[in-house]
Design a protein around this motif. Structure first.
Motif, PDB file in Angstrom:
ATOM      1  N   TRP A  10       0.697  -1.251   0.175  1.00  0.00           N
ATOM      2  CA  TRP A  10       0.064  -0.426  -0.174  1.00  0.00           C
ATOM      3  C   TRP A  10       0.541   1.666   0.228  1.00  0.00           C
ATOM      4  N   GLU A  11       2.077   1.340   0.564  1.00  0.00           N
ATOM      5  CA  GLU A  11       2.605   2.003   0.119  1.00  0.00           C
ATOM      6  C   GLU A  11       3.615   2.963  -0.958  1.00  0.00           C
ATOM      7  N   SER A  12       3.144   1.650  -1.930  1.00  0.00           N
ATOM      8  CA  SER A  12       3.993   2.221  -3.136  1.00  0.00           C
ATOM      9  C   SER A  12       2.774   2.234  -4.349  1.00  0.00           C
ATOM     10  N   SER A  14      -0.537   5.216  -4.991  1.00  0.00           N
ATOM     11  CA  SER A  14      -1.348   7.076  -4.743  1.00  0.00           C
ATOM     12  C   SER A  14      -2.490   6.752  -5.771  1.00  0.00           C
ATOM     13  N   HIS A  16      -4.417   9.584  -4.845  1.00  0.00           N
ATOM     14  CA  HIS A  16      -4.764  10.899  -5.691  1.00  0.00           C
ATOM     15  C   HIS A  16      -5.515  11.380  -6.272  1.00  0.00           C
ATOM     16  N   PHE A  37      -5.802   4.475 -11.117  1.00  0.00           N
ATOM     17  CA  PHE A  37      -4.653   5.249  -9.849  1.00  0.00           C
ATOM     18  C   PHE A  37      -3.406   4.980 -10.072  1.00  0.00           C
ATOM     19  N   ASP A  38      -2.423   5.523  -9.639  1.00  0.00           N
ATOM     20  CA  ASP A  38      -0.754   5.281  -9.942  1.00  0.00           C
ATOM     21  C   ASP A  38      -0.486   4.550  -9.470  1.00  0.00           C
ATOM     22  N   CYS A  40       3.520   3.689  -8.053  1.00  0.00           N
ATOM     23  CA  CYS A  40       5.010   4.004  -8.097  1.00  0.00           C
ATOM     24  C   CYS A  40       5.955   2.711  -8.555  1.00  0.00           C
ATOM     25  N   HIS A  51       6.395   5.299 -12.744  1.00  0.00           N
ATOM     26  CA  HIS A  51       5.114   5.560 -11.965  1.00  0.00           C
ATOM     27  C   HIS A  51       4.277   5.538 -13.093  1.00  0.00           C
ATOM     28  N   HIS A  53       0.134   4.865 -14.338  1.00  0.00           N
ATOM     29  CA  HIS A  53      -0.961   4.828 -14.084  1.00  0.00           C
ATOM     30  C   HIS A  53      -2.268   3.552 -14.955  1.00  0.00           C
ATOM     31  N   SER A 101      -6.167  11.550   0.013  1.00  0.00           N
ATOM     32  CA  SER A 101      -4.378  10.531   0.732  1.00  0.00           C
ATOM     33  C   SER A 101      -5.710   8.995   2.110  1.00  0.00           C
ATOM     34  N   ASP A 103      -4.324   5.706   4.624  1.00  0.00           N
ATOM     35  CA  ASP A 103      -3.865   5.536   5.065  1.00  0.00           C
ATOM     36  C   ASP A 103      -3.935   4.430   6.117  1.00  0.00           C
TER      37      ASP A 103
END
Length: 147
Positions: A10-12, A14, A16, A37-38, A40, A51, A53, A101, A103
């Motif tokens: 989940w940390e890679s 985005s 946004h 979504f994107d 990374c 990165h 899409h 965002s 988390d």
């Protein structure tokens, strides 16, 4: 739906500036992103070194359930502090949400979202889950933040 790529990193990823087009609640909670979504370059399932899409995509919250949602408190110059307003799942499902965002902490997946159809404009939604899975079938172009 069958997904070619399923990532728990989940940390890679985005979300946004992408719209949640539908929320499905069954044994899992599925957040659908018709415009993708994107992902990374650091994501283990992204071997492009860029990165990227995705096309249509989803976030599946395994063993997920609605936890809470609220319009947060804010300062209004004339009126002082406006208190947070909790909303239920039924209202949440009617909203057009654009993710700002997200988390994951202690089994709670938290989304901070823009809300377009009312004057509140910002919302926090929380879902309990075992883990989030980020799912897609293809990369369509570079992510908006790719240099």
């Amino acid at each position: 739906m069958e997904w070619r790529y399923v990532s728990d990193d989940w940390e890679s990823v985005s979300l946004h500036d992408y719209d949640i087009t539908d929320i499905e609640i069954n044994e899992d909670v599925t957040l659908n992103f018709d415009d993708g979504f994107d992902v990374c370059a650091e994501n283990p399932l992204n071997d492009t070194e860029r990165h990227k899409h995705t096309g249509k995509a989803a976030v599946i919250l395994k063993n997920g359930a609605f936890h809470s949602a609220e319009y947060p408190s804010y300062e209004d110059g004339k009126l002082g502090t406006v208190r947070a307003q909790n909303i239920g799942l039924e209202e949440l499902l009617t909203l057009d949400l654009e993710v700002y965002s997200f988390d994951l902490k202690n089994g709670i997946f938290t989304l901070e979202c823009n809300v377009w159809q009312n004057e509140k404009s910002f919302l926090t939604a929380r879902f309990k889950c075992e883990k989030p899975l980020f799912c897609w079938n293809e990369f369509t172009e570079d992510a908006w933040f790719q240099e």
